[in-house]
Design a protein around this motif. Structure first.
Motif, PDB file in Angstrom:
ATOM      1  N   GLU A   1       0.838  -1.207   0.000  1.00 21.66           N
ATOM      2  CA  GLU A   1       0.000   0.000   0.000  1.00 21.66           C
ATOM      3  C   GLU A   1       0.874   1.259   0.000  1.00 21.66           C
ATOM      4  O   GLU A   1       0.637   2.192  -0.765  1.00 21.66           O
ATOM      5  CB  GLU A   1      -0.903  -0.049   1.233  1.00 21.66           C
ATOM      6  N   LEU A   2       1.907   1.277   0.846  1.00 25.69           N
ATOM      7  CA  LEU A   2       2.810   2.422   0.906  1.00 25.69           C
ATOM      8  C   LEU A   2       3.630   2.556  -0.379  1.00 25.69           C
ATOM      9  O   LEU A   2       3.829   3.671  -0.888  1.00 25.69           O
ATOM     10  CB  LEU A   2       3.753   2.292   2.110  1.00 25.69           C
ATOM     11  N   ASN A   3       4.097   1.443  -0.908  1.00 27.93           N
ATOM     12  CA  ASN A   3       4.887   1.462  -2.136  1.00 27.93           C
ATOM     13  C   ASN A   3       4.051   2.002  -3.297  1.00 27.93           C
ATOM     14  O   ASN A   3       4.540   2.788  -4.117  1.00 27.93           O
ATOM     15  CB  ASN A   3       5.402   0.048  -2.434  1.00 27.93           C
ATOM     16  N   ARG A   4       2.783   1.610  -3.345  1.00 29.66           N
ATOM     17  CA  ARG A   4       1.876   2.083  -4.397  1.00 29.66           C
ATOM     18  C   ARG A   4       1.625   3.584  -4.238  1.00 29.66           C
ATOM     19  O   ARG A   4       1.687   4.347  -5.201  1.00 29.66           O
ATOM     20  CB  ARG A   4       0.561   1.304  -4.339  1.00 29.66           C
ATOM     21  N   ALA A   5       1.369   4.022  -3.011  1.00 31.39           N
ATOM     22  CA  ALA A   5       1.032   5.431  -2.764  1.00 31.39           C
ATOM     23  C   ALA A   5       2.220   6.372  -2.989  1.00 31.39           C
ATOM     24  O   ALA A   5       2.038   7.475  -3.501  1.00 31.39           O
ATOM     25  CB  ALA A   5       0.503   5.590  -1.341  1.00 31.39           C
ATOM     26  N   TYR A   6       3.425   5.944  -2.598  1.00 32.40           N
ATOM     27  CA  TYR A   6       4.558   6.866  -2.625  1.00 32.40           C
ATOM     28  C   TYR A   6       5.548   6.642  -3.764  1.00 32.40           C
ATOM     29  O   TYR A   6       6.308   7.542  -4.098  1.00 32.40           O
ATOM     30  CB  TYR A   6       5.298   6.822  -1.284  1.00 32.40           C
ATOM     31  N   ARG A   7       5.546   5.436  -4.352  1.00 31.58           N
ATOM     32  CA  ARG A   7       6.488   5.167  -5.437  1.00 31.58           C
ATOM     33  C   ARG A   7       5.786   4.722  -6.709  1.00 31.58           C
ATOM     34  O   ARG A   7       6.442   4.434  -7.699  1.00 31.58           O
ATOM     35  CB  ARG A   7       7.507   4.111  -4.990  1.00 31.58           C
ATOM     36  N   GLN A   8       4.449   4.635  -6.663  1.00 26.04           N
ATOM     37  CA  GLN A   8       3.652   4.195  -7.801  1.00 26.04           C
ATOM     38  C   GLN A   8       4.084   2.807  -8.304  1.00 26.04           C
ATOM     39  O   GLN A   8       4.034   2.507  -9.491  1.00 26.04           O
ATOM     40  CB  GLN A   8       3.697   5.211  -8.961  1.00 26.04           C
ATOM     41  N   ILE A   9       4.517   1.957  -7.371  1.00 24.35           N
ATOM     42  CA  ILE A   9       4.872   0.570  -7.674  1.00 24.35           C
ATOM     43  C   ILE A   9       3.910  -0.309  -6.883  1.00 24.35           C
ATOM     44  O   ILE A   9       3.939  -0.311  -5.652  1.00 24.35           O
ATOM     45  CB  ILE A   9       6.341   0.270  -7.302  1.00 24.35           C
ATOM     46  N   ASP A  10       3.068  -1.045  -7.598  1.00 24.82           N
ATOM     47  CA  ASP A  10       2.004  -1.812  -6.948  1.00 24.82           C
ATOM     48  C   ASP A  10       2.465  -3.230  -6.625  1.00 24.82           C
ATOM     49  O   ASP A  10       1.944  -4.212  -7.155  1.00 24.82           O
ATOM     50  CB  ASP A  10       0.759  -1.840  -7.825  1.00 24.82           C
ATOM     51  N   SER A  11       3.468  -3.307  -5.744  1.00 24.86           N
ATOM     52  CA  SER A  11       3.938  -4.604  -5.256  1.00 24.86           C
ATOM     53  C   SER A  11       4.624  -4.385  -3.918  1.00 24.86           C
ATOM     54  O   SER A  11       5.076  -3.275  -3.622  1.00 24.86           O
ATOM     55  CB  SER A  11       4.902  -5.252  -6.256  1.00 24.86           C
ATOM     56  N   PRO A  12       4.709  -5.433  -3.108  1.00 22.59           N
ATOM     57  CA  PRO A  12       5.424  -5.280  -1.838  1.00 22.59           C
ATOM     58  C   PRO A  12       6.914  -5.120  -2.089  1.00 22.59           C
ATOM     59  O   PRO A  12       7.432  -5.485  -3.154  1.00 22.59           O
ATOM     60  CB  PRO A  12       5.120  -6.585  -1.091  1.00 22.59           C
ATOM     61  N   THR A  13       7.608  -4.551  -1.125  1.00 25.67           N
ATOM     62  CA  THR A  13       9.055  -4.374  -1.203  1.00 25.67           C
ATOM     63  C   THR A  13       9.636  -4.674   0.171  1.00 25.67           C
ATOM     64  O   THR A  13       8.897  -4.918   1.121  1.00 25.67           O
ATOM     65  CB  THR A  13       9.408  -2.951  -1.691  1.00 25.67           C
ATOM     66  N   ASP A  14      10.944  -4.635   0.288  1.00 23.68           N
ATOM     67  CA  ASP A  14      11.580  -4.974   1.557  1.00 23.68           C
ATOM     68  C   ASP A  14      11.616  -3.810   2.540  1.00 23.68           C
ATOM     69  O   ASP A  14      11.269  -3.948   3.693  1.00 23.68           O
ATOM     70  CB  ASP A  14      12.984  -5.540   1.342  1.00 23.68           C
ATOM     71  N   VAL A  15      12.029  -2.641   2.081  1.00 21.78           N
ATOM     72  CA  VAL A  15      12.194  -1.503   2.990  1.00 21.78           C
ATOM     73  C   VAL A  15      11.880  -0.195   2.259  1.00 21.78           C
ATOM     74  O   VAL A  15      12.219  -0.034   1.089  1.00 21.78           O
ATOM     75  CB  VAL A  15      13.629  -1.467   3.599  1.00 21.78           C
ATOM     76  N   LEU A  16      11.219   0.701   2.964  1.00 21.19           N
ATOM     77  CA  LEU A  16      10.956   2.056   2.486  1.00 21.19           C
ATOM     78  C   LEU A  16      11.422   3.035   3.552  1.00 21.19           C
ATOM     79  O   LEU A  16      11.294   2.759   4.744  1.00 21.19           O
ATOM     80  CB  LEU A  16       9.456   2.271   2.233  1.00 21.19           C
ATOM     81  N   SER A  17      11.956   4.165   3.116  1.00 22.40           N
ATOM     82  CA  SER A  17      12.372   5.222   4.044  1.00 22.40           C
ATOM     83  C   SER A  17      11.682   6.516   3.655  1.00 22.40           C
ATOM     84  O   SER A  17      11.580   6.840   2.471  1.00 22.40           O
ATOM     85  CB  SER A  17      13.888   5.433   3.973  1.00 22.40           C
ATOM     86  N   PHE A  18      11.222   7.241   4.663  1.00 17.89           N
ATOM     87  CA  PHE A  18      10.532   8.496   4.456  1.00 17.89           C
ATOM     88  C   PHE A  18      11.216   9.570   5.290  1.00 17.89           C
ATOM     89  O   PHE A  18      11.006   9.651   6.503  1.00 17.89           O
ATOM     90  CB  PHE A  18       9.054   8.383   4.860  1.00 17.89           C
ATOM     91  N   GLY A  19      12.078  10.373   4.669  1.00 19.68           N
ATOM     92  CA  GLY A  19      12.748  11.460   5.368  1.00 19.68           C
ATOM     93  C   GLY A  19      11.782  12.590   5.660  1.00 19.68           C
ATOM     94  O   GLY A  19      10.849  12.835   4.897  1.00 19.68           O
ATOM     95  N   ILE A  20      12.031  13.295   6.768  1.00 19.41           N
ATOM     96  CA  ILE A  20      11.137  14.396   7.130  1.00 19.41           C
ATOM     97  C   ILE A  20      11.881  15.723   7.124  1.00 19.41           C
ATOM     98  O   ILE A  20      11.779  16.494   6.182  1.00 19.41           O
ATOM     99  CB  ILE A  20      10.436  14.144   8.480  1.00 19.41           C
ATOM    100  N   ASP A  21      12.687  16.008   8.156  1.00 10.28           N
ATOM    101  CA  ASP A  21      13.337  17.315   8.255  1.00 10.28           C
ATOM    102  C   ASP A  21      14.512  17.477   7.297  1.00 10.28           C
ATOM    103  O   ASP A  21      14.853  18.589   6.940  1.00 10.28           O
ATOM    104  CB  ASP A  21      13.815  17.588   9.684  1.00 10.28           C
ATOM    105  N   GLU A  22      15.150  16.386   6.898  1.00 10.61           N
ATOM    106  CA  GLU A  22      16.308  16.414   6.041  1.00 10.61           C
ATOM    107  C   GLU A  22      17.272  17.476   6.559  1.00 10.61           C
ATOM    108  O   GLU A  22      17.584  17.483   7.733  1.00 10.61           O
ATOM    109  CB  GLU A  22      15.887  16.580   4.589  1.00 10.61           C
TER     110      GLU A  22
END
Length: 130
Positions: free
Chosen positions: A51-72
């Motif tokens: 669900e997160l991969n689809r919403a944020y990377r437009q890839i509709d499949s599961p993946t191993d790890v996602l990172s979401f930076g905030i303040d950078e």
């Protein structure tokens, strides 16, 4: 460094402890010069990471790890909010590697745009801890 670890109880003892996750994050982030801040590491199932991969990377499949930076590198109102690392144990061969990988992304590294530096550093850090 303040590391919040979520969902680690579901690992059934197969993988790193919460303390080890914190230590892995600290090691990876300190290699990028980051010594302070807050981040969360969450372990989720394949449906959630897809669900997160689809919403944020437009890839509709599961993946191993996602990172979401905030303040950078920008200014923060309080303690620096580094971001979130989301890991799917079902899709991950090595959970420790996934933690280090996600934390290196939060430090600003990107293996998709660099010339191999991030993955070389990741391999070096993993050699230190294994």
């Amino acid at each position: 460094l303040d590391v919040e670890v979520i969902g680690i109880d579901a690992l059934d003892g197969d993988g790193p402890s919460a303390v080890e996750v914190e230590e892995l994050c600290a090691l990876a982030l300190s290699s990028g010069g980051i010594l302070e801040g807050h981040l969360a590491v969450e372990f989720v199932d394949a449906d959630r990471i897809q669900e997160l991969n689809r919403a944020y990377r437009q890839i509709d499949s599961p993946t191993d790890v996602l990172s979401f930076g905030i303040d950078e590198d920008g200014p923060a109102a309080g303690p620096r909010e580094l971001g979130d690392i989301v890991i799917c144990p079902e899709e991950t061969a090595d959970l420790r590697e996934a933690v280090v990988h996600g934390a290196l992304h939060l430090s600003g590294m990107d293996h998709e745009t660099d010339e191999g530096e991030m993955l070389a550093l990741q391999a070096e850090l993993l050699r230190w801890i294994l």
